[in-house]
Design a protein around this motif. Structure first.
Motif, PDB file in Angstrom:
ATOM      1  N   ARG A 100       0.815  -1.212   0.000  1.00  0.00           N
ATOM      2  CA  ARG A 100       0.000   0.000   0.000  1.00  0.00           C
ATOM      3  C   ARG A 100       0.849   1.264   0.000  1.00  0.00           C
ATOM      4  O   ARG A 100       0.492   2.264  -0.622  1.00  0.00           O
ATOM      5  N   TRP A 101       1.957   1.230   0.760  1.00  0.00           N
ATOM      6  CA  TRP A 101       2.789   2.419   0.917  1.00  0.00           C
ATOM      7  C   TRP A 101       4.235   2.115   0.557  1.00  0.00           C
ATOM      8  O   TRP A 101       5.102   2.063   1.436  1.00  0.00           O
ATOM      9  N   PRO A 102       4.565   1.899  -0.705  1.00  0.00           N
ATOM     10  CA  PRO A 102       5.967   1.656  -1.062  1.00  0.00           C
ATOM     11  C   PRO A 102       6.799   2.905  -0.788  1.00  0.00           C
ATOM     12  O   PRO A 102       6.473   3.995  -1.240  1.00  0.00           O
ATOM     13  N   GLY A 103       7.824   2.758   0.006  1.00  0.00           N
ATOM     14  CA  GLY A 103       8.675   3.900   0.340  1.00  0.00           C
ATOM     15  C   GLY A 103       8.359   4.483   1.694  1.00  0.00           C
ATOM     16  O   GLY A 103       9.109   4.331   2.632  1.00  0.00           O
ATOM     17  N   LYS A 104       7.207   5.166   1.815  1.00  0.00           N
ATOM     18  CA  LYS A 104       6.842   5.834   3.059  1.00  0.00           C
ATOM     19  C   LYS A 104       5.361   5.627   3.344  1.00  0.00           C
ATOM     20  O   LYS A 104       4.513   5.728   2.447  1.00  0.00           O
ATOM     21  N   ILE A 105       5.047   5.372   4.615  1.00  0.00           N
ATOM     22  CA  ILE A 105       3.652   5.299   5.035  1.00  0.00           C
ATOM     23  C   ILE A 105       3.077   6.703   5.004  1.00  0.00           C
ATOM     24  O   ILE A 105       3.714   7.658   5.461  1.00  0.00           O
ATOM     25  N   GLN A 106       1.860   6.851   4.463  1.00  0.00           N
ATOM     26  CA  GLN A 106       1.236   8.156   4.315  1.00  0.00           C
ATOM     27  C   GLN A 106      -0.157   8.172   4.932  1.00  0.00           C
ATOM     28  O   GLN A 106      -0.859   7.164   4.947  1.00  0.00           O
ATOM     29  N   CYS A 107      -0.540   9.333   5.424  1.00  0.00           N
ATOM     30  CA  CYS A 107      -1.893   9.524   5.943  1.00  0.00           C
ATOM     31  C   CYS A 107      -2.893   9.361   4.805  1.00  0.00           C
ATOM     32  O   CYS A 107      -2.733   9.991   3.749  1.00  0.00           O
ATOM     33  N   PRO A 108      -3.938   8.540   4.965  1.00  0.00           N
ATOM     34  CA  PRO A 108      -4.919   8.365   3.891  1.00  0.00           C
ATOM     35  C   PRO A 108      -5.713   9.623   3.582  1.00  0.00           C
ATOM     36  O   PRO A 108      -6.304   9.730   2.513  1.00  0.00           O
ATOM     37  N   SER A 109      -5.728  10.582   4.515  1.00  0.00           N
ATOM     38  CA  SER A 109      -6.523  11.792   4.322  1.00  0.00           C
ATOM     39  C   SER A 109      -5.726  12.911   3.665  1.00  0.00           C
ATOM     40  O   SER A 109      -6.099  13.420   2.619  1.00  0.00           O
ATOM     41  N   CYS A 110      -4.584  13.301   4.285  1.00  0.00           N
ATOM     42  CA  CYS A 110      -3.827  14.454   3.784  1.00  0.00           C
ATOM     43  C   CYS A 110      -2.532  14.075   3.083  1.00  0.00           C
ATOM     44  O   CYS A 110      -1.819  14.940   2.591  1.00  0.00           O
ATOM     45  N   ARG A 111      -2.199  12.785   3.044  1.00  0.00           N
ATOM     46  CA  ARG A 111      -1.018  12.251   2.360  1.00  0.00           C
ATOM     47  C   ARG A 111       0.293  12.661   3.024  1.00  0.00           C
ATOM     48  O   ARG A 111       1.366  12.506   2.437  1.00  0.00           O
ATOM     49  N   SER A 112       0.244  13.149   4.248  1.00  0.00           N
ATOM     50  CA  SER A 112       1.464  13.516   4.952  1.00  0.00           C
ATOM     51  C   SER A 112       2.181  12.264   5.445  1.00  0.00           C
ATOM     52  O   SER A 112       1.558  11.265   5.803  1.00  0.00           O
ATOM     53  N   SER A 113       3.526  12.329   5.474  1.00  0.00           N
ATOM     54  CA  SER A 113       4.331  11.252   6.044  1.00  0.00           C
ATOM     55  C   SER A 113       4.805  11.596   7.450  1.00  0.00           C
ATOM     56  O   SER A 113       5.596  10.865   8.035  1.00  0.00           O
ATOM     57  N   ASN A 114       4.314  12.711   7.984  1.00  0.00           N
ATOM     58  CA  ASN A 114       4.658  13.131   9.340  1.00  0.00           C
ATOM     59  C   ASN A 114       3.728  12.416  10.313  1.00  0.00           C
ATOM     60  O   ASN A 114       2.666  12.918  10.679  1.00  0.00           O
ATOM     61  N   LEU A 115       4.122  11.197  10.702  1.00  0.00           N
ATOM     62  CA  LEU A 115       3.258  10.313  11.458  1.00  0.00           C
ATOM     63  C   LEU A 115       3.888   9.892  12.767  1.00  0.00           C
ATOM     64  O   LEU A 115       5.103   9.945  12.934  1.00  0.00           O
ATOM     65  N   SER A 116       3.043   9.447  13.667  1.00  0.00           N
ATOM     66  CA  SER A 116       3.485   8.817  14.901  1.00  0.00           C
ATOM     67  C   SER A 116       2.798   7.474  15.008  1.00  0.00           C
ATOM     68  O   SER A 116       1.579   7.381  14.822  1.00  0.00           O
ATOM     69  N   ARG A 117       3.564   6.429  15.270  1.00  0.00           N
ATOM     70  CA  ARG A 117       2.946   5.128  15.482  1.00  0.00           C
ATOM     71  C   ARG A 117       2.404   5.063  16.905  1.00  0.00           C
ATOM     72  O   ARG A 117       3.099   5.448  17.849  1.00  0.00           O
ATOM     73  N   ILE A 118       1.184   4.601  17.070  1.00  0.00           N
ATOM     74  CA  ILE A 118       0.568   4.495  18.380  1.00  0.00           C
ATOM     75  C   ILE A 118       0.179   3.045  18.627  1.00  0.00           C
ATOM     76  O   ILE A 118       0.095   2.238  17.695  1.00  0.00           O
TER      77      ILE A 118
END
Length: 276
Positions: A100-118
């Protein structure tokens, strides 16, 4: 049949405080601090277990990659058996992530890669990662917004179908192996190809070193967040009389929240046997 209703509404939870966003643990829906501490411990241990199994996971993914890179057959019976041997729950969810996310995981809404795993909610497997977007506040899982999200069929069946698509063009064979109607398999094939933007499995799979770096960074971040939240909940530990059961319980819990491995240390990848 449609699987794409109300994709992310239940996950939208804006973050109102920066410190909470950095250390938030979404499993902590309990109001009892003691229960919250236990939830943190369980999430921490699940994260440790997942990390310790990553070498076997990588070996199984390498084997699966080799299997689907072979020429297709009408009846790939031997490969079907090998796929089932190596496609466990960790491999299922890692395949979803990488396809689903080759390279970087992205937010499905805004496509940002600035994420925190919870931390994952207790009723779901730790292998199905959960994230919060630090730009728009959306909380989402690996399969949020995909046909796999509804769990019909089970995500394991979806991924077995996906891997079989790399071994044969016979939908009748796939339907027979999955014990599904041919029309359902036809729908699954269309949905998988559209969701992953690929015609067959693992064509855009990350280099394994790159996979390990991304996975390690997210894991370390989650562990730090769990520890921060634990310290926040137990800031008054020093005030508890040292001869009480509660003090001893808290001390034991604190010792439990110590990583068994250094995520930045170099590791060697052992050869993993078949999954039973």
């Amino acid at each position: 049949m449609t699987f794409l209703n109300d994709l992310w509404k239940k996950f939208k939870a804006p973050v109102s405080h920066k410190d909470w966003a950095e250390s938030s643990v979404s499993v902590l829906e309990e109001t009892d601090p003691l229960k919250q501490s236990e939830n943190i411990k369980n999430a921490f241990q699940a994260n440790e277990t997942e990390y310790l199994g990553r070498d076997e996971l990588i070996e199984n993914l390498k084997t699966l990659q080799k299997l689907v890179n072979q020429p297709k057959e009408e009846i790939p019976e031997l490969r079907f058996t090998k796929i089932k041997d190596h496609l466990g729950e960790p491999e299922v969810h890692e395949t979803v992530r990488q396809e689903r996310w080759p390279g970087k995981i992205q937010c499905p809404s805004c496509r940002s890669s600035n994420l925190s795993r919870i931390a994952q909610i207790p009723s779901q497997t730790a292998h199905k990662h959960r994230y919060r977007c630090l730009e728009c506040g959306l909380e989402f899982n690996d399969d949020t917004g995909t046909p796999l999200e509804k769990g019909i069929p089970n995500i394991n069946v979806w991924m077995l179908c996906w891997y079989l698509m790399g071994c044969t063009d016979s939908l009748n064979y796939i339907a027979a192996k999955l014990d599904l109607d041919i029309s359902v398999v036809e729908m699954m094939v269309r949905q998988l190809q559209s969701t992953f933007n690929a015609q067959k499995p693992l064509t855009r799979f990350l280099d394994f070193e790159e996979w390990d770096a991304q996975s390690t960074a997210l894991r370390k971040q989650l562990q730090d967040n769990l520890l921060k939240q634990y310290e926040f909940l137990n800031a008054n530990l020093a005030t508890i009389p040292k001869d009480t059961n509660e003090f001893r319980r808290q001390q034991n819990l604190r010792r439990t929240l110590t990583p068994t491995t250094d995520p930045t240390a170099p590791t060697t990848t052992p050869t993993a046997g078949k999954r039973r």
